[in-house]
Design an enzyme around this catalytic site. Structure first.
Site, mmCIF file in Angstrom:
data_model
loop_
_atom_site.group_PDB
_atom_site.id
_atom_site.type_symbol
_atom_site.label_atom_id
_atom_site.label_comp_id
_atom_site.label_asym_id
_atom_site.label_seq_id
_atom_site.Cartn_x
_atom_site.Cartn_y
_atom_site.Cartn_z
ATOM 1 N N MET A 165 0.860 -1.187 0.000
ATOM 2 C CA MET A 165 0.000 0.000 0.000
ATOM 3 C C MET A 165 0.892 1.230 0.000
ATOM 4 S SD MET A 165 -3.080 0.965 2.525
ATOM 5 C CE MET A 165 -4.403 2.037 1.966
ATOM 6 N N GLY A 166 0.901 1.904 -1.125
ATOM 7 C CA GLY A 166 1.696 3.126 -1.241
ATOM 8 C C GLY A 166 3.137 2.874 -1.650
ATOM 9 N N GLY B 178 4.151 1.534 -4.544
ATOM 10 C CA GLY B 178 4.358 1.597 -5.993
ATOM 11 C C GLY B 178 5.064 2.869 -6.425
ATOM 12 N N CYS C 31 2.697 5.656 -6.990
ATOM 13 C CA CYS C 31 1.729 5.759 -5.896
ATOM 14 C C CYS C 31 1.887 7.026 -5.083
ATOM 15 C CB CYS C 31 2.003 4.679 -4.867
ATOM 16 S SG CYS C 31 1.273 3.149 -5.164
ATOM 17 N N GLY D 216 4.643 -3.953 -5.795
ATOM 18 C CA GLY D 216 5.082 -2.552 -5.840
ATOM 19 C C GLY D 216 6.456 -2.341 -5.233
ATOM 20 N N GLY E 2 -0.334 5.575 -12.907
ATOM 21 C CA GLY E 2 -1.029 4.938 -11.801
ATOM 22 C C GLY E 2 -2.487 4.727 -12.162
ATOM 23 N N MET E 3 -3.068 3.623 -11.666
ATOM 24 C CA MET E 3 -4.479 3.372 -11.934
ATOM 25 C C MET E 3 -5.366 4.289 -11.098
ATOM 26 S SD MET E 3 -4.243 1.348 -14.312
ATOM 27 C CE MET E 3 -5.973 0.997 -14.546
ATOM 28 N N ARG F 251 -13.616 3.655 -14.594
ATOM 29 C CA ARG F 251 -13.936 2.795 -13.465
ATOM 30 C C ARG F 251 -14.966 3.487 -12.602
ATOM 31 N NH1 ARG F 251 -9.796 -0.443 -10.235
ATOM 32 N NH2 ARG F 251 -10.986 -1.120 -8.451
ATOM 33 N N GLU G 267 27.330 3.299 0.746
ATOM 34 C CA GLU G 267 28.451 2.386 0.511
ATOM 35 C C GLU G 267 28.029 1.210 -0.374
ATOM 36 O OE1 GLU G 267 31.522 0.674 3.713
ATOM 37 O OE2 GLU G 267 29.636 -0.441 3.654
ATOM 38 N N GLY H 37 25.887 1.235 -2.666
ATOM 39 C CA GLY H 37 25.644 1.645 -4.049
ATOM 40 C C GLY H 37 26.955 1.986 -4.734
HETATM 41 N N1 LIG Z 1 -1.473 -0.654 -4.017
HETATM 42 C C1 LIG Z 1 -1.649 0.604 -3.736
HETATM 43 O O1 LIG Z 1 -0.982 1.165 -2.885
HETATM 44 C C2 LIG Z 1 -2.672 1.402 -4.461
HETATM 45 C C3 LIG Z 1 -3.249 0.964 -5.624
HETATM 46 N N2 LIG Z 1 -4.139 1.747 -6.305
HETATM 47 C C4 LIG Z 1 -4.697 1.249 -7.560
HETATM 48 O O2 LIG Z 1 -5.607 2.205 -8.082
HETATM 49 C C5 LIG Z 1 -6.806 1.591 -8.511
HETATM 50 C C6 LIG Z 1 -7.972 2.144 -7.731
HETATM 51 O O3 LIG Z 1 -7.842 1.741 -6.377
HETATM 52 P P1 LIG Z 1 -8.935 2.165 -5.291
HETATM 53 O O4 LIG Z 1 -9.140 3.625 -5.366
HETATM 54 O O5 LIG Z 1 -8.557 1.586 -4.008
HETATM 55 O O6 LIG Z 1 -10.232 1.439 -5.913
HETATM 56 P P2 LIG Z 1 -11.542 0.872 -5.230
HETATM 57 O O7 LIG Z 1 -12.502 0.688 -6.344
HETATM 58 O O8 LIG Z 1 -11.274 -0.289 -4.373
HETATM 59 O O9 LIG Z 1 -12.006 2.028 -4.261
HETATM 60 C C7 LIG Z 1 -12.445 3.297 -4.701
HETATM 61 C C8 LIG Z 1 -13.509 3.801 -3.720
HETATM 62 O O10 LIG Z 1 -14.727 3.095 -3.974
HETATM 63 C C9 LIG Z 1 -15.211 2.508 -2.781
HETATM 64 N N3 LIG Z 1 -15.956 1.281 -3.098
HETATM 65 C C10 LIG Z 1 -15.427 0.125 -3.613
HETATM 66 N N4 LIG Z 1 -16.413 -0.788 -3.798
HETATM 67 C C11 LIG Z 1 -17.569 -0.210 -3.393
HETATM 68 C C12 LIG Z 1 -18.935 -0.641 -3.335
HETATM 69 N N5 LIG Z 1 -19.279 -1.868 -3.729
HETATM 70 N N6 LIG Z 1 -19.846 0.231 -2.871
HETATM 71 C C13 LIG Z 1 -19.485 1.467 -2.476
HETATM 72 N N7 LIG Z 1 -18.228 1.943 -2.509
HETATM 73 C C14 LIG Z 1 -17.286 1.104 -2.959
HETATM 74 C C15 LIG Z 1 -13.972 2.293 -1.946
HETATM 75 O O11 LIG Z 1 -14.262 2.159 -0.568
HETATM 76 C C16 LIG Z 1 -13.168 3.550 -2.252
HETATM 77 O O12 LIG Z 1 -13.632 4.632 -1.501
HETATM 78 C C17 LIG Z 1 -6.564 0.097 -8.360
HETATM 79 O O13 LIG Z 1 -6.086 -0.375 -9.586
HETATM 80 C C18 LIG Z 1 -5.502 -0.014 -7.291
HETATM 81 O O14 LIG Z 1 -4.693 -1.168 -7.450
HETATM 82 C C19 LIG Z 1 -4.519 2.953 -5.832
HETATM 83 C C20 LIG Z 1 -3.990 3.435 -4.692
HETATM 84 C C21 LIG Z 1 -3.008 2.707 -3.908
HETATM 85 O O1 LIG Z 2 -1.050 4.570 -4.878
HETATM 86 C C1 LIG Z 2 -1.192 4.095 -5.997
HETATM 87 N N1 LIG Z 2 -1.770 4.848 -6.919
HETATM 88 C C2 LIG Z 2 -2.017 4.435 -8.164
HETATM 89 O O2 LIG Z 2 -2.526 5.181 -8.986
HETATM 90 C C3 LIG Z 2 -1.606 3.121 -8.475
HETATM 91 N N2 LIG Z 2 -1.696 2.386 -9.603
HETATM 92 C C4 LIG Z 2 -1.116 1.196 -9.294
HETATM 93 N N3 LIG Z 2 -0.670 1.181 -8.050
HETATM 94 C C5 LIG Z 2 0.054 0.131 -7.348
HETATM 95 O O3 LIG Z 2 1.423 0.190 -7.720
HETATM 96 C C6 LIG Z 2 1.846 -1.128 -8.136
HETATM 97 C C7 LIG Z 2 3.001 -1.046 -9.123
HETATM 98 O O4 LIG Z 2 4.111 -0.478 -8.503
HETATM 99 P P1 LIG Z 2 5.552 -0.380 -9.184
HETATM 100 O O5 LIG Z 2 5.461 0.575 -10.329
HETATM 101 O O6 LIG Z 2 6.450 0.133 -8.124
HETATM 102 O O7 LIG Z 2 5.899 -1.746 -9.638
HETATM 103 C C8 LIG Z 2 0.576 -1.707 -8.705
HETATM 104 O O8 LIG Z 2 0.629 -3.107 -8.824
HETATM 105 C C9 LIG Z 2 -0.478 -1.229 -7.728
HETATM 106 O O9 LIG Z 2 -0.549 -1.980 -6.550
HETATM 107 C C10 LIG Z 2 -0.964 2.355 -7.520
HETATM 108 N N4 LIG Z 2 -0.768 2.834 -6.287
HETATM 109 K K LIG Z 3 5.125 5.511 -3.566
#
Ligand SMILES: NC(=O)C1=CN([C@@H]2O[C@H](COP(=O)(O)OP(=O)(O)OC[C@H]3O[C@@H](n4cnc5c(N)ncnc54)[C@H](O)[C@@H]3O)[C@@H](O)[C@H]2O)C=CC1
Ligand SMILES: O=c1[nH]c(=O)c2[nH+]cn([C@@H]3O[C@H](COP(=O)(O)O)[C@@H](O)[C@H]3O)c2[nH]1
Ligand SMILES: [K+]
Length: 507
Positions: free
Chosen positions: A320-321, A323, A326, A360, A408-409, A422, A493, A495
């Site tokens: 989480m965070g 990436g 991210c 990530g 980022g997605m 989405r 060191e 690196g």
């Molecule tokens: N791995 C990471 O650190 C991160 C990844 N991402 C990527 O960005 C994309 C979007 O991630 P998210 O914003 O977390 O998507 P998400 O669709 O899980 O969440 C977006 C919002 O919609 C809400 N939501 C989800 N399902 C719902 C339902 N059935 N009813 C009502 N509300 C609902 C969630 O609680 C959130 O507020 C993904 O591809 C994710 O992998 C985004 C941020 C961080």
């Molecule tokens: O905070 C985020 N905001 C975004 O927009 C986002 N898009 C992708 N991902 C996440 O980052 C992973 C890829 O990370 P790397 O480029 O470091 O391989 C991916 O596999 C996800 O888990 C996001 N995280």
């Molecule tokens: K980051």
């Protein structure tokens, strides 16, 4: 020295820290903070077996998974990763139909090649090279749809040579080449091209639908790459392909489309997986498709992981965070250092036999070694793969460097992408980005740089005395493997330093 592989070594010195002690601290460590102390080598690097599982029921020979992102994983990445023994998760920033078509396209072939050609009708005029997308050839069919009868092919260079760009493609297209079944492997395609003395062949489905064009140049390019692992195949005998889904009501329909296309594993794609929405969806998926492996996430704590395990997941995606694109930790103040997240979640998941994907923050092979030894079964990569030939999109030039877009997605651009958004239906809500849009350098083909990267990972495991991932996990848990936190100076060191200039070439 007796058996060094496993917990049977009894002599322990007070040197370095076992993972359990190091991660008991208050710090949110990530890969670069840590370093493993070397162990004992009694086997060659090639003796390291990297085979693993992406999820409870699906094996891979290479522990690499391509991220479900629209600048990383479509058909071309899926076939290349599967042919290397890894896997790709097709992104869901597309209509269910389109996403299922990508899965179907990847699963319909046995060569690590998918060019995603454009389709034109004979009367179409091509206005720019962008009309070809990322492919070098387009297919001309009677109606212009991929399902109608092929009547010709046209290459970028054919179009570039045409003086009157407004003329229909029928004026300068070539006749459609002979075709071979789409499930021919590379040697069968090569044999056909050589036997018939052809430069180009189409891959066609049983029903006659043309799905791609392969040239002798493509075949020679692929043949020149190093060999790695055995290809990842699903129980259906076809390339193993995964796909992402969200947690909304309409994702149930998406899931049905993906299952119809033969998807082998789905990843429930969310930044914070410990939600009622995700738990309900996991239960729905497991009830309705008991044969389908479902990976949940993302999680970074044991409590989050426990909830998803109880809901029935077959795999956990951790990060989480972390990436490269991210901004979640900045925007929401939530997340965890990736090394600690992987260690903590894997410690719990092991008791339930649930494989962990470290997602990530992977920039080079050492990060992969760290993620795997800390308990992950696979690593998921976005930026590491996004500059490859197989990633979607075309190369551009930025300050003289060849780059590909990587975003980022959760970036505004990805969230509002065309009509596939989405967040469609959420248009009235305030959208806040948790990701950025950027670019990464051209890295060539994954078919070349993943085998070299895996060789480096094998050398890392050899230094640690581990001939396989399960053995590495045992050595860590039995406190034979020790690690330490690197100070800032120790990181400098470790690196490259003190040189006036240097060239970094890994292979
Ligand atoms: N791995 C990471 O650190 C991160 C990844 N991402 C990527 O960005 C994309 C979007 O991630 P998210 O914003 O977390 O998507 P998400 O669709 O899980 O969440 C977006 C919002 O919609 C809400 N939501 C989800 N399902 C719902 C339902 N059935 N009813 C009502 N509300 C609902 C969630 O609680 C959130 O507020 C993904 O591809 C994710 O992998 C985004 C941020 C961080
Ligand atoms: O905070 C985020 N905001 C975004 O927009 C986002 N898009 C992708 N991902 C996440 O980052 C992973 C890829 O990370 P790397 O480029 O470091 O391989 C991916 O596999 C996800 O888990 C996001 N995280
Ligand atoms: K980051």
């Amino acid at each position: 020295m007796g058996d060094m592989n496993g917990a049977s070594v009894v002599v322990k010195f007070d040197d370095g820290f076992p993972a359990s002690r190091l991660f008991a601290s208050k710090f949110s460590y990530t890969f670069d903070d840590l370093i493993f102390l070397p162990h004992y080598i009694d086997f060659p690097a090639d003796g390291v077996d990297l085979s693993t599982r992406i999820s409870r029921n699906l094996s891979l020979s290479t522990p690499c998974v391509a991220s479900p992102m629209d600048t990383v994983s479509e058909a071309s990445m899926a076939v290349a990763m599967a042919s290397l023994g890894g896997a790709a998760i097709v992104h869901c920033n597309a209509t269910p139909d389109h996403q299922a078509a990508i899965v179907r396209s990847a699963k319909s072939r046995r060569i690590p090649f998918a060019s995603d050609p454009a389709f034109f009708a004979p009367s179409d005029a091509v206005s720019s090279t962008a009309d070809f997308g990322s492919a070098s050839f387009a297919i001309v069919t009677e109606s212009g749809s991929r399902k109608s009868k092929p009547v010709g092919v046209v290459s970028r260079s054919d179009w570039e040579a045409v003086a009157d760009k407004a003329s229909p493609v029928s004026d300068y297209m070539r006749l459609p080449p002979a075709s071979v079944p789409s499930n021919y492997d590379l040697e069968q395609v090569a044999g056909f091209l050589a036997g018939e003395e052809l430069e180009l062949v189409t891959l066609a489905e049983e029903e006659g639908e043309v799905i791609d064009l392969v040239s002798t140049e493509d075949v020679e390019r692929i043949r020149g790459f190093p060999k790695l692992g055995v290809p990842s195949l699903g129980p259906d005998g076809k390339f193993l392909v995964g796909a992402a889904i969200g947690t909304r009501e309409e994702d149930k329909e998406r899931l049905a489309h993906l299952v119809g296309a033969g998807v082998n594993v789905v990843v429930v794609d969310s930044s914070q997986g410990n939600s009622k929405y995700q738990i309900d969806l996991i239960k729905y998926a497991k009830n309705n498709y008991p044969g389908l492996d479902v990976i949940g996430g993302n999680v970074v704590t044991m409590a989050q992981a426990h909830n998803l395990i109880m809901a029935g997941v077959d795999g956990l995606r951790v990060g989480m965070g972390s990436g490269s694109i991210c901004t979640t930790q900045e925007v929401c103040a939530v997340g965890r250092g990736q090394a600690k997240a992987v260690y903590k979640v894997a410690t719990l998941a092991k008791d339930y036999d649930v494989p962990v994907i470290a997602d990530g923050g992977i920039s080079f092979s050492g990060h992969i070694v760290k993620a795997l030894v800390l308990g992950a079964s696979t690593v998921m990569m976005g930026s590491f793969l996004a500059g490859s030939y197989e990633a979607p999109g075309i190369y551009e030039y930025q300050n003289g460097r060849r780059v590909k877009k990587y975003r980022g997605m959760g970036s505004l651009e990805a969230m509002t992408k065309g009509s596939d958004a989405r967040y469609l239906g959420d248009n009235l809500k305030l959208k806040v980005a948790q990701g950025v849009v950027g670019a990464v350098a051209d890295k060539g083909s994954v078919l070349k740089f993943i085998p070299y990267t895996m060789q480096a990972v094998k050398q890392g495991l050899q230094d640690l005395g581990a001939t396989s991932l399960p053995i590495a996990h045992n050595l860590l848990r039995s406190e034979v493997l020790r690690l330490e936190v690197r100070t800032g100076a120790a990181q400098v060191e470790g690196g490259i330093h003190g040189l006036v200039s240097y060239e970094k070439k890994a292979f």
